[in-house]
Motif scaffolding. Structure first.
Motif, short mmCIF file in Angstrom:
data_model
loop_
_atom_site.label_atom_id
_atom_site.label_comp_id
_atom_site.label_asym_id
_atom_site.label_seq_id
_atom_site.Cartn_x
_atom_site.Cartn_y
_atom_site.Cartn_z
N LYS A 240 0.86 -1.18 0.00
CA LYS A 240 0.00 0.00 0.00
C LYS A 240 0.89 1.23 0.00
O LYS A 240 1.98 1.22 0.56
CB LYS A 240 -0.89 0.03 1.25
CG LYS A 240 -1.68 -1.24 1.49
CD LYS A 240 -2.81 -1.39 0.53
CE LYS A 240 -3.62 -2.63 0.86
NZ LYS A 240 -4.63 -2.92 -0.11
N ALA B 226 -2.90 7.04 2.06
CA ALA B 226 -3.81 6.56 3.10
C ALA B 226 -4.07 7.61 4.18
O ALA B 226 -4.73 7.32 5.17
CB ALA B 226 -3.23 5.29 3.73
N ILE C 291 -1.74 9.01 6.07
CA ILE C 291 -0.80 8.83 7.16
C ILE C 291 0.20 9.98 7.18
O ILE C 291 0.69 10.40 6.14
CB ILE C 291 -0.07 7.48 7.00
CG1 ILE C 291 -1.08 6.33 7.11
CG2 ILE C 291 1.05 7.33 8.02
CD1 ILE C 291 -0.51 4.99 6.74
N SER D 7 0.98 8.91 12.43
CA SER D 7 -0.38 9.15 12.92
C SER D 7 -1.35 8.99 11.76
O SER D 7 -0.96 9.08 10.60
CB SER D 7 -0.49 10.56 13.49
OG SER D 7 0.40 10.74 14.56
N GLY D 8 -2.63 8.78 12.10
CA GLY D 8 -3.65 8.63 11.07
C GLY D 8 -3.60 7.29 10.35
O GLY D 8 -3.96 7.18 9.19
N VAL D 9 -3.18 6.27 11.06
CA VAL D 9 -2.99 4.96 10.46
C VAL D 9 -4.17 4.06 10.78
O VAL D 9 -4.54 3.92 11.94
CB VAL D 9 -1.68 4.31 10.98
CG1 VAL D 9 -1.42 3.00 10.27
CG2 VAL D 9 -0.51 5.25 10.82
N SER D 10 -4.76 3.45 9.75
CA SER D 10 -5.87 2.53 9.99
C SER D 10 -5.34 1.14 10.33
O SER D 10 -4.17 0.82 10.11
CB SER D 10 -6.77 2.43 8.75
OG SER D 10 -6.12 1.69 7.73
N ASN D 11 -6.20 0.30 10.88
CA ASN D 11 -5.82 -1.05 11.29
C ASN D 11 -5.22 -1.87 10.16
O ASN D 11 -4.44 -2.79 10.40
CB ASN D 11 -7.01 -1.80 11.87
CG ASN D 11 -7.36 -1.32 13.26
OD1 ASN D 11 -6.69 -0.45 13.81
ND2 ASN D 11 -8.41 -1.88 13.83
N ASN D 12 -5.57 -1.57 8.91
CA ASN D 12 -5.07 -2.35 7.78
C ASN D 12 -3.56 -2.28 7.64
O ASN D 12 -2.97 -3.07 6.92
CB ASN D 12 -5.70 -1.86 6.47
CG ASN D 12 -7.17 -2.14 6.42
OD1 ASN D 12 -7.67 -3.02 7.11
ND2 ASN D 12 -7.88 -1.39 5.62
N TYR D 13 -2.93 -1.31 8.29
CA TYR D 13 -1.49 -1.10 8.14
C TYR D 13 -0.70 -1.43 9.40
O TYR D 13 0.51 -1.31 9.41
CB TYR D 13 -1.21 0.36 7.78
CG TYR D 13 -1.90 0.81 6.52
CD1 TYR D 13 -1.31 0.65 5.29
CD2 TYR D 13 -3.17 1.38 6.58
CE1 TYR D 13 -1.94 1.06 4.13
CE2 TYR D 13 -3.81 1.80 5.42
CZ TYR D 13 -3.19 1.62 4.21
OH TYR D 13 -3.82 2.02 3.07
N LYS E 83 -3.27 -5.88 13.48
CA LYS E 83 -4.20 -5.29 14.44
C LYS E 83 -5.63 -5.51 13.97
O LYS E 83 -5.95 -5.38 12.80
CB LYS E 83 -3.93 -3.80 14.60
CG LYS E 83 -4.78 -3.16 15.67
CD LYS E 83 -4.47 -1.70 15.85
CE LYS E 83 -5.36 -1.11 16.93
NZ LYS E 83 -5.24 0.34 16.98
#
Length: 132
Positions: free
Chosen positions: A25, A30, A32, A40-46, A62
């Motif tokens: 990705k 995204a 970030i 910061s601003g990181v979703s669980n997908n990463y 996660k």
């Protein structure tokens, strides 16, 4: 609580990330942001939880019960870290981390041609960033 990390292939937020075991990705797309070595601003997908068992580390995605797992020079997931394929040796070199598979000890995780795979080479550099 757990400490979470993002695995990056370039050492910058504009690099690529192992957002799933199927491919990379682009972190900047995204939403970030990076401050020093913290994202910061990181979703669980990463995001991964990195933990140690004995002399080895495992990476748990996660929000799921999946662990990053070596499979025939590639990657897959498993629901347990007890097998050697889900365990990794980590070493640091000039700020980069090298991830060596416990089950295939001559293979290291790397990024090449838009794909994270395991290579018989130590030339691939990866970076771990702590997530706030």
């Amino acid at each position: 609580g757990s400490t979470y990390y993002v695995l990056d292939a370039s050492g910058s937020v504009t690099g690529t990330n192992l957002g799933s075991t199927s491919g990379a990705k682009t972190l900047s797309a995204a939403g970030i942001t990076r401050s020093g070595n913290t994202l910061s601003g990181v979703s669980n997908n990463y995001i991964y939880t990195v933990a140690k068992t004995g002399s080895y580390y495992y990476f748990k995605m996660k929000g799921s019960s999946n662990y990053l797992t070596y499979k025939s020079k590639g990657l897959t997931t498993s629901t347990s870290y007890s097998g050697t394929a889900a365990q990794w040796t980590l070493s640091l070199s000039s700020g980069a981390v090298r991830m060596r598979s416990r089950s295939a000890t001559s293979y290291y995780l790397g990024f090449n041609s838009n794909l994270f795979r395991c290579y018989n080479s130590t030339s691939y550099k990866l970076y771990l960033y702590k997530v706030n």
